[in-house]
Scaffold this active site. Structure first.
Site, PDB file in Angstrom:
ATOM      1  N   ASP A 139       0.897  -1.290   0.036  1.00 30.18           N
ATOM      2  CA  ASP A 139       0.039  -0.053  -0.116  1.00 30.18           C
ATOM      3  C   ASP A 139       0.890   1.303   0.012  1.00 30.18           C
ATOM      4  OD1 ASP A 139      -2.286  -1.754  -0.022  1.00 30.18           O
ATOM      5  OD2 ASP A 139      -2.500  -1.241   2.297  1.00 30.18           O
TER       6      ASP A 139
ATOM      7  N   ASP B 195       1.275   4.990   2.080  1.00 29.56           N
ATOM      8  CA  ASP B 195       1.083   5.438   3.204  1.00 29.56           C
ATOM      9  C   ASP B 195       1.497   6.774   3.005  1.00 29.56           C
ATOM     10  OD1 ASP B 195       0.199   3.310   4.861  1.00 29.56           O
ATOM     11  OD2 ASP B 195       1.989   2.766   4.722  1.00 29.56           O
TER      12      ASP B 195
END
Length: 206
Positions: A131, A133
């Site tokens: 992912d 961030d």
């Protein structure tokens, strides 16, 4: 105390000798390799700052503290917004896609997590499933409607994107603030508590 070092800042200067005697071998190896440590959202003192050491595996995270006098370099998430890399990964593609939108949003923003670590240090920390961030500095309130609009842009990225809103009282997840829930989880250096308004310091004092 109020520290000039903020959560998610990356710091250099830690040596293996500064680690506690019971530090895991992988943490010692990370520091020996020249990797930075990341400032944790935890209580610090005038002489020491709470930090975390990253290992190669997701579960390899070691919390400790570092002497402020030992710090030789600091990189904040905001300094990583326009750092480019030759690596072709979904998280970095998402960053490139979101960069102009976030630059135009009127708030200071930055890159944290694995992407921030890799961009700042040059050590590979991202993979295909990583992912992205991000943090958004929000000293003034971001309305829930604004949060929903921003979240819709993040959700159109080519990978999962998590953003933390950094208020003067702590941090709250954008996704949670954009939801219909009344209370949200606010994290600061000393605790995590459910609040209605994460920009109201009186709620944490109550």
């Amino acid at each position: 105390m109020v520290s000039r070092y903020l959560a998610h800042d990356l710091l250099w200067g830690m040596t293996p000798q500064q680690l506690p005697v019971d530090a895991p071998a992988w943490a010692i190896e990370s520091i020996e390799a020249g990797q930075p440590v990341v400032v944790r959202r935890a209580t610090s003192t005038a002489e020491r700052i709470a930090v975390g050491v990253r290992g190669r595996l997701r579960e390899q995270r070691y919390g400790t503290s570092m002497a402020i006098a030992a710090i030789t370099r600091r990189v904040s998430p905001e300094q990583l917004c326009h750092v480019h890399t030759h690596r072709d990964l979904p998280a970095l593609e998402a960053l490139a896609q979101l960069r102009p939108v976030l630059d135009a949003c009127g708030w200071a923003w930055g890159v944290s997590g694995s992407a921030g670590f890799e961009l700042a240090s040059g050590f590979a920390a991202l993979h295909e499933a990583s992912d992205l961030d991000l943090i958004l500095r929000t000293p003034q309130a971001l309305t829930r409607d604004q949060a929903r609009e921003l979240l819709a842009l993040l959700d159109a990225a080519p990978c999962g994107v998590d953003m933390q809103l950094q208020t003067s009282s702590g941090a709250v997840a954008l996704r949670e603030w954009a939801s219909a829930s009344t209370r949200v989880l606010l994290k600061n250096a000393t605790a995590a508590c459910l609040v209605i308004d994460p920009w109201n310091p009186r709620e944490q004092a109550a």
